[in-house]
Scaffold this motif. Structure first.
Motif, PDB file in Angstrom:
ATOM      1  N   GLN A  16       0.815  -1.216   0.000  1.00  0.00           N
ATOM      2  CA  GLN A  16       0.000   0.000   0.000  1.00  0.00           C
ATOM      3  C   GLN A  16       0.854   1.273   0.000  1.00  0.00           C
ATOM      4  O   GLN A  16       1.796   1.362   0.780  1.00  0.00           O
ATOM      5  N   SER A  21       0.380   3.954   1.468  1.00  0.00           N
ATOM      6  CA  SER A  21      -0.366   4.724   2.480  1.00  0.00           C
ATOM      7  C   SER A  21       0.568   5.528   3.364  1.00  0.00           C
ATOM      8  O   SER A  21       0.166   6.043   4.397  1.00  0.00           O
ATOM      9  N   VAL A  63      -0.906  -0.924  -4.320  1.00  0.00           N
ATOM     10  CA  VAL A  63      -2.363  -1.012  -4.166  1.00  0.00           C
ATOM     11  C   VAL A  63      -2.955   0.291  -3.614  1.00  0.00           C
ATOM     12  O   VAL A  63      -3.312   0.414  -2.447  1.00  0.00           O
ATOM     13  N   ASP A  64      -3.099   1.246  -4.530  1.00  0.00           N
ATOM     14  CA  ASP A  64      -3.647   2.544  -4.125  1.00  0.00           C
ATOM     15  C   ASP A  64      -5.134   2.448  -3.769  1.00  0.00           C
ATOM     16  O   ASP A  64      -5.635   3.219  -2.959  1.00  0.00           O
ATOM     17  N   HIS A  84      -6.502  -0.030  -2.173  1.00  0.00           N
ATOM     18  CA  HIS A  84      -6.539  -0.451  -0.767  1.00  0.00           C
ATOM     19  C   HIS A  84      -6.232   0.727   0.163  1.00  0.00           C
ATOM     20  O   HIS A  84      -6.805   0.851   1.238  1.00  0.00           O
ATOM     21  N   ALA A  85      -5.323   1.572  -0.278  1.00  0.00           N
ATOM     22  CA  ALA A  85      -4.894   2.682   0.592  1.00  0.00           C
ATOM     23  C   ALA A  85      -6.061   3.604   0.958  1.00  0.00           C
ATOM     24  O   ALA A  85      -6.120   4.108   2.081  1.00  0.00           O
ATOM     25  N   GLN A  89      -7.053   9.375   3.020  1.00  0.00           N
ATOM     26  CA  GLN A  89      -5.766   9.805   2.456  1.00  0.00           C
ATOM     27  C   GLN A  89      -5.922  11.223   1.912  1.00  0.00           C
ATOM     28  O   GLN A  89      -6.973  11.555   1.361  1.00  0.00           O
ATOM     29  N   THR A 127       2.633   7.157  -3.936  1.00  0.00           N
ATOM     30  CA  THR A 127       2.602   6.101  -4.951  1.00  0.00           C
ATOM     31  C   THR A 127       3.882   6.127  -5.785  1.00  0.00           C
ATOM     32  O   THR A 127       4.527   5.098  -5.991  1.00  0.00           O
ATOM     33  N   GLN A 147      -2.390  -0.426  -9.018  1.00  0.00           N
ATOM     34  CA  GLN A 147      -3.677  -1.143  -9.004  1.00  0.00           C
ATOM     35  C   GLN A 147      -4.801  -0.397  -9.749  1.00  0.00           C
ATOM     36  O   GLN A 147      -5.514  -0.977 -10.558  1.00  0.00           O
ATOM     37  N   TYR A 155     -12.126  -4.941   2.135  1.00  0.00           N
ATOM     38  CA  TYR A 155     -10.703  -4.878   1.769  1.00  0.00           C
ATOM     39  C   TYR A 155     -10.128  -6.242   1.359  1.00  0.00           C
ATOM     40  O   TYR A 155      -9.456  -6.369   0.323  1.00  0.00           O
TER      41      TYR A 155
END
Ligand code: AMP
Ligand code: TRP
Length: 333
Positions: free
Chosen positions: A11, A13, A44-45, A47-48, A53, A62, A84, A131
């Motif tokens: 991620q 994140s 996996v943006d 998921h983030a 965010q 990213t 992603q 998720y």
């Protein structure tokens, strides 16, 4: 012999920690060098955004993460590296898999239970809940054989296999059942401030983690402040979790046997051990940071890498998605 497919995700994140490096990235680089494997790694943006965010930070993180992966040794010529959200099939397969996943099973996911504790019940978003289904889609789209992850992701892998099996049984064999690839040693790097908790970039206490891009002074300061105990002997056991964690970090970066390290510090205090550990970490991260600084300033090159990665990934993903759509009864366009 046909190549086995390896898939994993990370991620964007925040800034990656040495936990991400030791528990994930470093193993991916090793797998890339094995010619029996076809490697696919995904930032996996999607998921983030299951936790809030700031958009411009997400974009920055990213690209930083892509640079970190490459600086750590992932080579876009050998490995598929992509983002992603660039491959719509991830969201599309997630929807189908959602219809095969039971609420009860998602309710038992420990990561969900931990993360949702941070929010009021009325503001837990359903993305956080589903998720693991998005993660299952990530993996199943590529018919992955092995999924290298940290110990904390084992449960999500089991869910992925369950959902895949349910689909295969309900329709017909479609998905390969992936296996988790979890390294025992150094599998879990703990917080420097609370050796009972995983080192995490989302920890509110900045002294609790070492970032891959921390400068030498920050590394020295944080290691110096790391929580230890009153025993005062460098030893590897569960009564001294803080020192145990520091020994794991030391051994991970030097590839040395922990017993040897412990022997060398016999009769020496924590202070000396921590100073040496700091230098080990500084030296291990130096070449990665140097390569990172070149990459992050070369936005054109980064763009080329993620565009090519998305093209390759999309081709594979769509092959699986088309089969799935057909099997569930959607009419082809
Ligand atoms: P995340 O930061 O949650 O996207 O995790 C990316 C990868 O790093 C996953 O495979 C995690 O299991 C692994 N990972 C994250 N934190 C740690 C840690 N403290 N120790 C070992 N592995 C970790
Ligand atoms: N959930 C994983 C983590 O937090 C990241 C992830 C998303 C992942 N999709 C994946 C890992 C697919 C492996 C395979 O670490």
């Amino acid at each position: 012999m046909e190549k086995k497919t390896i898939f994993s995700g990370i991620q964007p994140s925040g800034e990656p920690t040495i936990g991400n490096y030791i528990g994930a990235i470093r193993n991916w680089v090793e797998l890339q060098e094995n010619e029996n494997y076809e490697n696919i790694y995904c930032i996996v943006d999607m998921h983030a955004i299951t936790v809030p965010q700031v958009p411009k930070d997400l974009r920055r993180h990213t690209l930083e993460l892509l640079s970190v992966l490459m600086a750590s040794g992932l080579d876009p010529e050998k490995t598929t590296l992509f983002i992603q959200s660039h491959v719509p099939a991830h969201a599309e397969l997630t929807w189908v898999l959602n219809t095969l996943t039971y609420m009860g099973q998602l309710n038992r996911m420990t990561q969900y239970k931990d993360k949702s504790k941070r929010f009021e019940d009325s503001s837990i978003n359903s993305g956080l809940f589903t998720y693991p289904v998005l993660m299952a889609a990530d993996i199943l789209l590529y018919q992955a054989d092995y999924v290298p992850v940290g110990e904390d992701q084992r449960q999500h892998l089991e869910l992925t296999r369950d959902v895949a099996e349910r689909f295969n049984n309900r329709y017909s064999p479609t998905f390969k059942l992936p296996e988790a690839l979890i390294k025992e040693e150094g599998a879990r790097i703990m917080s420097l401030q609370d050796p009972e908790a995983k080192m995490s970039k989302s920890d509110a206490n900045k002294d609790s983690y070492l970032l891959l891009l921390d400068d030498p002074d920050a590394i020295r300061r944080k290691i110096k402040r790391a929580v230890t105990d009153s025993v005062g002997v460098v030893a590897y056991n569960d009564e001294q979790k803080g020192i145990k964690n520091l020994l794991n970090i030391y051994a991970s970066f030097t590839n040395e046997d922990i017993g040897n390290i412990v022997d060398r510090y016999e009769g020496k205090g924590y202070g000396v051990f921590k100073e040496d550990l700091a230098e080990v970490v500084v030296e291990a991260l130096r070449p990665i940071q140097e390569r990172y600084n070149d990459l992050i300033n070369n936005k054109d090159y980064l763009e080329k890498v993620y565009k090519k990665g998305a093209e390759k990934a999309e081709y594979m993903a769509n092959k699986t998605l088309r089969k799935v759509y057909k099997k569930v009864g959607f009419i082809p366009r």
